[in-house]
Design a protein around this motif. Structure first.
Motif, PDB file in Angstrom:
ATOM      1  N   ASN A   1       0.777  -1.200   0.051  1.00 34.52           N
ATOM      2  CA  ASN A   1       0.043  -0.001  -0.079  1.00 34.52           C
ATOM      3  C   ASN A   1       1.134   1.349  -0.048  1.00 34.52           C
ATOM      4  O   ASN A   1       1.037   1.799   0.923  1.00 34.52           O
ATOM      5  CB  ASN A   1      -0.995  -0.099   1.337  1.00 34.52           C
ATOM      6  CG  ASN A   1      -1.652   1.332   1.427  1.00 34.52           C
ATOM      7  OD1 ASN A   1      -2.039   1.929   0.230  1.00 34.52           O
ATOM      8  ND2 ASN A   1      -2.425   1.494   2.507  1.00 34.52           N
ATOM      9  N   ILE A   2       1.376   1.645  -1.132  1.00 31.96           N
ATOM     10  CA  ILE A   2       2.189   2.731  -1.401  1.00 31.96           C
ATOM     11  C   ILE A   2       1.689   3.627  -2.539  1.00 31.96           C
ATOM     12  O   ILE A   2       1.512   3.200  -3.574  1.00 31.96           O
ATOM     13  CB  ILE A   2       3.730   2.197  -1.622  1.00 31.96           C
ATOM     14  CG1 ILE A   2       4.268   1.392  -0.589  1.00 31.96           C
ATOM     15  CG2 ILE A   2       4.568   3.198  -1.932  1.00 31.96           C
ATOM     16  CD1 ILE A   2       5.747   0.717  -0.980  1.00 31.96           C
ATOM     17  N   MET A   3       1.993   4.970  -2.249  1.00 30.78           N
ATOM     18  CA  MET A   3       1.814   6.052  -3.155  1.00 30.78           C
ATOM     19  C   MET A   3       3.085   6.660  -3.534  1.00 30.78           C
ATOM     20  O   MET A   3       3.789   7.217  -2.525  1.00 30.78           O
ATOM     21  CB  MET A   3       0.819   6.965  -2.647  1.00 30.78           C
ATOM     22  CG  MET A   3       0.577   8.197  -3.715  1.00 30.78           C
ATOM     23  SD  MET A   3      -0.856   9.230  -2.882  1.00 30.78           S
ATOM     24  CE  MET A   3      -2.357   8.266  -3.244  1.00 30.78           C
ATOM     25  N   ILE A   4       3.321   6.675  -4.675  1.00 33.22           N
ATOM     26  CA  ILE A   4       4.551   7.406  -5.250  1.00 33.22           C
ATOM     27  C   ILE A   4       4.484   8.217  -6.343  1.00 33.22           C
ATOM     28  O   ILE A   4       3.713   7.969  -7.191  1.00 33.22           O
ATOM     29  CB  ILE A   4       5.723   6.412  -5.647  1.00 33.22           C
ATOM     30  CG1 ILE A   4       6.054   5.350  -4.707  1.00 33.22           C
ATOM     31  CG2 ILE A   4       7.132   7.019  -6.150  1.00 33.22           C
ATOM     32  CD1 ILE A   4       6.958   4.186  -5.183  1.00 33.22           C
ATOM     33  N   ASP A   5       4.850   9.581  -6.063  1.00 30.02           N
ATOM     34  CA  ASP A   5       4.517  10.660  -6.843  1.00 30.02           C
ATOM     35  C   ASP A   5       5.939  11.207  -7.157  1.00 30.02           C
ATOM     36  O   ASP A   5       6.522  11.878  -6.398  1.00 30.02           O
ATOM     37  CB  ASP A   5       3.541  11.748  -6.125  1.00 30.02           C
ATOM     38  CG  ASP A   5       3.283  12.795  -7.351  1.00 30.02           C
ATOM     39  OD1 ASP A   5       3.607  12.960  -8.482  1.00 30.02           O
ATOM     40  OD2 ASP A   5       2.368  13.754  -6.834  1.00 30.02           O
ATOM     41  N   ILE A   6       6.393  11.334  -8.532  1.00 28.24           N
ATOM     42  CA  ILE A   6       7.754  11.783  -8.944  1.00 28.24           C
ATOM     43  C   ILE A   6       7.578  12.764 -10.055  1.00 28.24           C
ATOM     44  O   ILE A   6       7.005  12.520 -10.776  1.00 28.24           O
ATOM     45  CB  ILE A   6       8.555  10.732  -9.444  1.00 28.24           C
ATOM     46  CG1 ILE A   6       8.796   9.776  -8.182  1.00 28.24           C
ATOM     47  CG2 ILE A   6       9.885  11.295  -9.853  1.00 28.24           C
ATOM     48  CD1 ILE A   6       9.801   8.569  -8.632  1.00 28.24           C
ATOM     49  N   CYS A   7       8.291  14.009  -9.857  1.00 28.45           N
ATOM     50  CA  CYS A   7       8.070  15.028 -10.810  1.00 28.45           C
ATOM     51  C   CYS A   7       9.679  15.218 -11.287  1.00 28.45           C
ATOM     52  O   CYS A   7      10.333  16.059 -10.100  1.00 28.45           O
ATOM     53  CB  CYS A   7       7.542  16.230 -10.348  1.00 28.45           C
ATOM     54  SG  CYS A   7       7.676  17.392 -11.666  1.00 28.45           S
ATOM     55  N   GLY A   8      10.533  14.768 -11.925  1.00 29.70           N
ATOM     56  CA  GLY A   8      11.795  14.811 -12.154  1.00 29.70           C
ATOM     57  C   GLY A   8      12.348  13.483 -12.791  1.00 29.70           C
ATOM     58  O   GLY A   8      11.670  12.682 -13.267  1.00 29.70           O
ATOM     59  N   CYS A   9      13.663  13.403 -13.008  1.00 27.46           N
ATOM     60  CA  CYS A   9      14.198  12.478 -13.724  1.00 27.46           C
ATOM     61  C   CYS A   9      15.406  11.775 -12.658  1.00 27.46           C
ATOM     62  O   CYS A   9      15.836  12.545 -12.001  1.00 27.46           O
ATOM     63  CB  CYS A   9      15.057  13.027 -15.009  1.00 27.46           C
ATOM     64  SG  CYS A   9      13.862  14.000 -16.054  1.00 27.46           S
ATOM     65  N   ASN A  10      15.809  10.817 -13.262  1.00 25.36           N
ATOM     66  CA  ASN A  10      16.850   9.939 -12.802  1.00 25.36           C
ATOM     67  C   ASN A  10      17.058   9.569 -11.132  1.00 25.36           C
ATOM     68  O   ASN A  10      17.981   9.768 -10.450  1.00 25.36           O
ATOM     69  CB  ASN A  10      18.224  10.428 -13.080  1.00 25.36           C
ATOM     70  CG  ASN A  10      18.391  10.746 -14.404  1.00 25.36           C
ATOM     71  OD1 ASN A  10      18.213   9.721 -15.609  1.00 25.36           O
ATOM     72  ND2 ASN A  10      18.479  11.895 -14.950  1.00 25.36           N
ATOM     73  N   ASN A  11      15.779   9.598 -10.555  1.00 30.51           N
ATOM     74  CA  ASN A  11      15.595   8.950  -9.128  1.00 30.51           C
ATOM     75  C   ASN A  11      15.326   7.639  -9.021  1.00 30.51           C
ATOM     76  O   ASN A  11      14.963   7.218  -9.685  1.00 30.51           O
ATOM     77  CB  ASN A  11      14.233   9.909  -8.772  1.00 30.51           C
ATOM     78  CG  ASN A  11      14.272  11.312  -8.803  1.00 30.51           C
ATOM     79  OD1 ASN A  11      15.176  11.799  -8.262  1.00 30.51           O
ATOM     80  ND2 ASN A  11      13.601  12.092  -9.837  1.00 30.51           N
TER      81      ASN A  11
END
Length: 314
Positions: free
Chosen positions: A20-30
């Motif tokens: 039960n995980i929420m992941i929100d990424i705005c970017g690169c190479n993370n």
């Protein structure tokens, strides 16, 4: 799992699809690396920036919510194995900063780790910012009490306790309790354990995690499904000034520690290469609905400490 992404080359590894995980990424190479395909619950990660890394090691437990917020580039977050969270926020908001949490730490509800400020403070004379973020290091086996806050540029040494409502702004020495705003040392030379100790119960005075195997101590484990029952054998020459303990370790890494009384029941001179051993029976009741991981028997006297461990499959 819910995953939202604006960017490219973001890598998430080791994630159990039932988590039960929420992941929100705005970017690169993370990069987000979760060890050993854990079924983690109640975790939210938000990253705004590039080249950030998060490493979550095995056996992490989150009861209510862990919120991780990263807002810059080239940051690093590591959470050590067997660490537990009630309701915690972790934020890293300046470039190149780190938050490193050791193994077997415990975070109570309302706790926060803040490695930088969300806004800038400017010196009017120099016209320069004066509140840049700094890294936070929390070493092994640290207890962060309810509503405590850990601010930037802090190192908390191992086995320490941060009292409820504290604001930590400076380094904390090992084996100490600190409290207040800002937090100050209340008492030194302490440690802590997750288990609640009943008044009058004997507390073991050593850490038994890295003890060498000892042939002075042997055991015969007869059963461990409902009760833990068997016999313990101790070389006769060591029986006079020695203490015997048992650690019962469950799958969720909780530990029960008990003393085994040294009651002589006889000798077994023909056992184990004709070395004479005294022996005594023992019986303990395991916790209901808990799966056993291993049982460790420990011998201690003024000269040395040794142990024998059995790994269990049920």
């Amino acid at each position: 799992m819910i995953f939202q992404e604006i960017g490219i080359n973001n890598i998430i590894s080791g994630l159990n699809q039932n988590s039960n995980i929420m992941i929100d990424i705005c970017g690169c190479n993370n990069k987000i690396n979760i060890s050993e395909n854990q079924n983690i619950q109640n975790l939210t990660i938000k990253i705004i920036g590039n080249n950030n890394s998060i490493v979550i090691k095995k056996d992490i437990k989150i009861k209510e919510q862990l919120f991780i917020y990263i807002d810059d580039n080239n940051t690093y977050l590591e959470i050590g194995k067997n660490t537990t969270f009630e309701n915690t926020n972790i934020s890293i908001t300046d470039v190149n900063n780190k938050v490193i949490i050791g193994k077997d730490c415990m975070f109570a509800a309302g706790t926060a780790i803040v490695a930088g400020d969300f806004h800038s403070i400017i010196d009017l004379d120099t016209k320069k910012r004066i509140n840049y973020g700094r890294s936070i290091i929390i070493k092994n086996h640290v207890w962060i009490g309810i509503n405590a806050k850990i601010l930037k540029n802090v190192c908390i040494e191992e086995n320490s306790v941060i009292a409820a409502g504290s604001l930590v702004t400076n380094d904390i020495p090992a084996n100490s309790i600190v409290g207040g705003v800002p937090a100050k040392v209340i008492k030194n030379n302490i440690t802590w354990m997750r288990e609640k100790v009943v008044e009058g119960e004997e507390i073991l005075d050593r850490e038994f995690s890295n003890i060498l195997d000892s042939d002075l101590l042997r055991f015969n484990l007869e059963s461990y499904s409902q009760e833990i029952k068997g016999w313990i054998f101790l070389q006769e020459e060591e029986s006079g000034n020695s203490k015997l303990y048992v650690e019962i370790i469950y799958e969720d890494n909780t530990i029960e520690r008990k003393t085994i009384p040294l009651i002589e029941r006889g000798d077994v001179s023909d056992f184990y290469n004709n070395i004479k051993y005294l022996f005594s029976g023992f019986i303990f009741f395991k916790k209901e609905n808990k799966k056993l991981k291993k049982i460790k028997f420990i011998i201690e006297n003024s000269d040395f400490i040794g142990s024998k461990t059995v790994y269990l499959d049920k």
